[in-house]
Scaffold this motif. Structure first.
Motif, PDB file in Angstrom:
ATOM      1  N   PHE A   2      -7.670  32.417  26.884  1.00  9.51           N
ATOM      2  CA  PHE A   2      -8.893  31.937  27.528  1.00  9.51           C
ATOM      3  C   PHE A   2      -8.989  32.471  28.957  1.00  9.51           C
ATOM      4  CE2 PHE A   2     -10.765  28.188  29.938  1.00  9.51           C
ATOM      5  CZ  PHE A   2     -12.081  28.536  29.684  1.00  9.51           C
ATOM      6  N   LEU A   3      -7.879  32.403  29.687  1.00 12.23           N
ATOM      7  CA  LEU A   3      -7.856  32.921  31.056  1.00 12.23           C
ATOM      8  C   LEU A   3      -8.090  34.428  31.087  1.00 12.23           C
ATOM      9  CD1 LEU A   3      -4.942  30.965  32.790  1.00 12.23           C
ATOM     10  CD2 LEU A   3      -7.362  30.953  33.422  1.00 12.23           C
ATOM     11  N   LEU A   4      -7.502  35.135  30.134  1.00  9.57           N
ATOM     12  CA  LEU A   4      -7.689  36.585  30.071  1.00  9.57           C
ATOM     13  C   LEU A   4      -9.165  36.945  29.932  1.00  9.57           C
ATOM     14  CD1 LEU A   4      -6.746  39.548  29.636  1.00  9.57           C
ATOM     15  CD2 LEU A   4      -6.526  38.984  27.200  1.00  9.57           C
ATOM     16  N   LEU A   5      -9.856  36.267  29.032  1.00  5.37           N
ATOM     17  CA  LEU A   5     -11.266  36.574  28.809  1.00  5.37           C
ATOM     18  C   LEU A   5     -12.140  36.108  29.969  1.00  5.37           C
ATOM     19  CD1 LEU A   5     -11.510  35.699  25.008  1.00  5.37           C
ATOM     20  CD2 LEU A   5     -11.457  37.964  26.056  1.00  5.37           C
ATOM     21  N   LEU A   6     -11.726  35.035  30.627  1.00  4.36           N
ATOM     22  CA  LEU A   6     -12.486  34.558  31.784  1.00  4.36           C
ATOM     23  C   LEU A   6     -12.355  35.515  32.963  1.00  4.36           C
ATOM     24  CD1 LEU A   6     -12.151  30.688  32.293  1.00  4.36           C
ATOM     25  CD2 LEU A   6     -14.178  32.005  31.759  1.00  4.36           C
ATOM     26  N   VAL A   7     -11.113  35.791  33.345  1.00  7.23           N
ATOM     27  CA  VAL A   7     -10.860  36.597  34.546  1.00  7.23           C
ATOM     28  C   VAL A   7     -11.178  38.068  34.302  1.00  7.23           C
ATOM     29  CG1 VAL A   7      -9.105  37.302  36.212  1.00  7.23           C
ATOM     30  CG2 VAL A   7      -9.108  34.960  35.317  1.00  7.23           C
ATOM     31  N   GLY A   8     -10.830  38.566  33.117  1.00  8.78           N
ATOM     32  CA  GLY A   8     -11.013  39.990  32.852  1.00  8.78           C
ATOM     33  C   GLY A   8     -12.363  40.356  32.292  1.00  8.78           C
ATOM     34  N   ILE A  10     -13.769  43.900  30.696  1.00  8.67           N
ATOM     35  CA  ILE A  10     -13.584  43.948  29.243  1.00  8.67           C
ATOM     36  C   ILE A  10     -14.912  44.124  28.521  1.00  8.67           C
ATOM     37  CG2 ILE A  10     -12.782  42.655  27.227  1.00  8.67           C
ATOM     38  CD1 ILE A  10     -10.775  41.248  29.069  1.00  8.67           C
ATOM     39  N   VAL A  11     -15.897  43.317  28.884  1.00  7.61           N
ATOM     40  CA  VAL A  11     -17.212  43.369  28.224  1.00  7.61           C
ATOM     41  C   VAL A  11     -18.261  43.780  29.257  1.00  7.61           C
ATOM     42  CG1 VAL A  11     -16.833  41.853  26.253  1.00  7.61           C
ATOM     43  CG2 VAL A  11     -17.223  40.835  28.481  1.00  7.61           C
ATOM     44  N   ARG A  12     -18.406  45.058  29.435  1.00  9.92           N
ATOM     45  CA  ARG A  12     -19.279  45.587  30.486  1.00  9.92           C
ATOM     46  C   ARG A  12     -20.760  45.467  30.146  1.00  9.92           C
ATOM     47  NH1 ARG A  12     -16.354  48.802  34.066  1.00  9.92           N
ATOM     48  NH2 ARG A  12     -14.191  49.164  33.458  1.00  9.92           N
ATOM     49  N   ARG A  13     -21.084  45.237  28.885  1.00  8.96           N
ATOM     50  CA  ARG A  13     -22.487  45.167  28.492  1.00  8.96           C
ATOM     51  C   ARG A  13     -23.074  43.766  28.655  1.00  8.96           C
ATOM     52  NH1 ARG A  13     -25.701  49.361  27.533  1.00  8.96           N
ATOM     53  NH2 ARG A  13     -26.709  48.253  25.816  1.00  8.96           N
ATOM     54  N   MET A  14     -22.248  42.806  28.992  1.00  3.52           N
ATOM     55  CA  MET A  14     -22.749  41.446  29.160  1.00  3.52           C
ATOM     56  C   MET A  14     -23.533  41.335  30.465  1.00  3.52           C
ATOM     57  SD  MET A  14     -21.879  39.636  26.514  1.00  3.52           S
ATOM     58  CE  MET A  14     -21.681  37.899  26.883  1.00  3.52           C
ATOM     59  N   PHE A  73     -21.331  36.433  33.689  1.00  3.74           N
ATOM     60  CA  PHE A  73     -20.136  36.467  34.528  1.00  3.74           C
ATOM     61  C   PHE A  73     -20.161  35.355  35.571  1.00  3.74           C
ATOM     62  CE2 PHE A  73     -20.602  41.001  33.195  1.00  3.74           C
ATOM     63  CZ  PHE A  73     -19.505  41.008  32.346  1.00  3.74           C
ATOM     64  N   LEU A  74     -21.346  35.032  36.077  1.00  2.00           N
ATOM     65  CA  LEU A  74     -21.455  33.902  36.996  1.00  2.00           C
ATOM     66  C   LEU A  74     -21.064  32.603  36.293  1.00  2.00           C
ATOM     67  CD1 LEU A  74     -24.809  34.778  38.832  1.00  2.00           C
ATOM     68  CD2 LEU A  74     -22.467  35.022  39.700  1.00  2.00           C
ATOM     69  N   ALA A  75     -21.513  32.459  35.043  1.00  2.00           N
ATOM     70  CA  ALA A  75     -21.144  31.272  34.274  1.00  2.00           C
ATOM     71  C   ALA A  75     -19.639  31.234  34.023  1.00  2.00           C
ATOM     72  CB  ALA A  75     -21.908  31.251  32.947  1.00  2.00           C
ATOM     73  N   SER A  76     -19.039  32.394  33.763  1.00  3.48           N
ATOM     74  CA  SER A  76     -17.591  32.453  33.531  1.00  3.48           C
ATOM     75  C   SER A  76     -16.819  32.026  34.769  1.00  3.48           C
ATOM     76  CB  SER A  76     -17.181  33.873  33.125  1.00  3.48           C
ATOM     77  OG  SER A  76     -17.701  34.203  31.864  1.00  3.48           O
ATOM     78  N   TRP A  77     -17.279  32.485  35.935  1.00  4.79           N
ATOM     79  CA  TRP A  77     -16.604  32.063  37.166  1.00  4.79           C
ATOM     80  C   TRP A  77     -16.740  30.559  37.371  1.00  4.79           C
ATOM     81  CZ3 TRP A  77     -13.278  35.404  38.085  1.00  4.79           C
ATOM     82  CH2 TRP A  77     -13.532  36.771  38.100  1.00  4.79           C
ATOM     83  N   ALA A  78     -17.871  29.994  36.949  1.00 11.03           N
ATOM     84  CA  ALA A  78     -18.049  28.541  37.053  1.00 11.03           C
ATOM     85  C   ALA A  78     -17.053  27.818  36.150  1.00 11.03           C
ATOM     86  CB  ALA A  78     -19.483  28.160  36.688  1.00 11.03           C
ATOM     87  N   PHE A  79     -16.849  28.344  34.940  1.00  2.20           N
ATOM     88  CA  PHE A  79     -15.849  27.749  34.049  1.00  2.20           C
ATOM     89  C   PHE A  79     -14.449  27.877  34.649  1.00  2.20           C
ATOM     90  CE2 PHE A  79     -19.117  27.975  30.743  1.00  2.20           C
ATOM     91  CZ  PHE A  79     -18.864  26.814  30.039  1.00  2.20           C
ATOM     92  N   LEU A  80     -14.166  29.023  35.256  1.00  2.00           N
ATOM     93  CA  LEU A  80     -12.862  29.213  35.892  1.00  2.00           C
ATOM     94  C   LEU A  80     -12.676  28.230  37.043  1.00  2.00           C
ATOM     95  CD1 LEU A  80     -10.240  30.801  36.158  1.00  2.00           C
ATOM     96  CD2 LEU A  80     -11.465  32.448  37.605  1.00  2.00           C
TER      97      LEU A  80
END
Length: 359
Positions: free
Chosen positions: A284-290, A294-298, A303-310
């Motif tokens: 989970f941390l790998l996909l959040l931080v990386g 990792i997914v450049r097309r998103m 990514f802002l939402a991912s940082w919020a989850f982190l």
């Protein structure tokens, strides 16, 4: 996209990827419902005539018979619906996957639908028993109730499995995990389980432990099925092979680790249980931080939402470390963050090919 081409709404983009409703699917779903209802009705009639399930709730009640019938109807219907859907537009890619992966994906879909049907039926009868206290059912009502439970389960499960997409699979996963876990909490033999840790629910050796551990194992299978759909959608989005491989592998490991948490309860093997939970958290941390690498097309919003989850994860770690809340609350929060992030990831992946809104 040209200026003359109207931009598509996210819902329209999802509709393009989802199997469109068809007369064949609707007709087959009704046929599945009819067969399930007749079968359930026959069993209900026999139960009523023999007088072995004349109460709505309790030992030897109609609830247990109806739940078993609903689960079986949902399992058979979802298996048939999922298998038949391979020939629909947009789902042809499922015929090209390895046989063992298709078997695993089918099994996970079947288990999830069957379990949800059983839990839903039990909940329905629990409510009815509170509304009609001490009622004794005649053979007519045992027939009607059993036929209704099995018929609805067969119909809804066939429709659900026939139109499976990444987003719908996510909804099924989150719903299954949530309802299964809540059912384990409600039926546990130890009302003070929460004073220990979340995994305490799987240690009692009773029905609640079976529900808890079984939910985690089946949920892990669903996550592995989830990787097939995510990898396909990322490829369709134009994501590079490296990103697809990393995301697919990380999600597959998360699924295996989630299943292992249920396979190895803390009272069976604490080391393997903790390693499994830690492995899931690391992926989970790998996909959040990386994510940005990792997914450049998103889209940027993802990514802002991912940082919020982190940030939420880091805050919960700090609050747990300072003793603001206990281990059970911390585990539930992390659990919710993981599956909440999965839902957000899929929502954004579905609309990633849409232009970002202007600021």
């Amino acid at each position: 996209m040209t200026a003359a081409e109207p931009s598509r709404l996210p819902a329209e983009a999802e509709a393009d990827r989802a199997p469109a409703p068809s007369l064949r699917v609707e007709a087959e779903a009704l046929l599945a419902a009819a067969i399930a209802a007749v079968s359930g009705g026959v069993v209900g009639l026999i139960i009523g005539l023999l007088g072995v399930g004349v109460r709505l709730w309790g030992d030897a009640s109609l609830a247990s018979w109806a739940a078993a019938g609903a689960g079986l109807a949902a399992a058979v219907s979802s298996a048939l619906g999922y298998w038949r859907a391979r020939t629909t537009d947009g789902q042809e890619w499922r015929r090209r996957i390895a046989s063992w992966r298709y078997v695993v994906s089918t099994a996970s879909v079947v288990i999830a639908h069957g379990a949800l049907a059983m839990i839903g039926t039990v909940a329905l009868f629990a409510v009815l028993s509170r509304a009609f206290i001490n009622v004794e059912l005649t053979a007519f009502w045992t027939t009607v109730l059993a036929a209704t439970a099995t018929g609805l389960s067969g119909w809804l499960s066939y429709l659900s499995a026939s139109r499976m997409t990444t987003q719908r699979l996510t909804t099924l996963l989150v719903t299954f995990i949530g309802i299964g876990t809540l059912a384990a909490m409600i039926t546990t033999s130890d009302p003070m389980w929460w004073t220990y840790h979340f995994s305490q629910l799987g240690t009692f050796g009773d029905m609640s432990s079976f529900l808890f551990n079984g939910t985690l194992i089946a949920g892990g299978l669903l996550v592995t099925t989830f990787t097939l759909y995510v990898s396909h959608d990322l490829a369709a989005l134009g994501e590079g092979p490296r990103g697809i491989r990393v995301v697919g592998t990380a999600l597959a490991i998360m699924g295996v680790m989630l299943a292992c948490v249920g396979i190895f309860p803390v009272n069976v093997n604490m080391l393997l249980h903790n390693l499994s939970a830690s492995g899931m958290a690391l992926m989970f941390l790998l996909l959040l931080v990386g994510g940005p690498w990792i997914v450049r097309r998103m889209p940027r919003a993802y990514f802002l939402a991912s940082w919020a989850f982190l940030a939420g994860l880091l805050v919960s770690i700090a609050l747990f470390a300072t003793g603001y809340f206990g281990l059970t609350a911390f585990e539930i929060i992390v659990f919710a963050l993981i599956f909440g992030w999965l839902a957000v990831f899929i929502r954004f992946m579905v609309v990633a090919d849409q232009p970002e809104p202007r600021s």
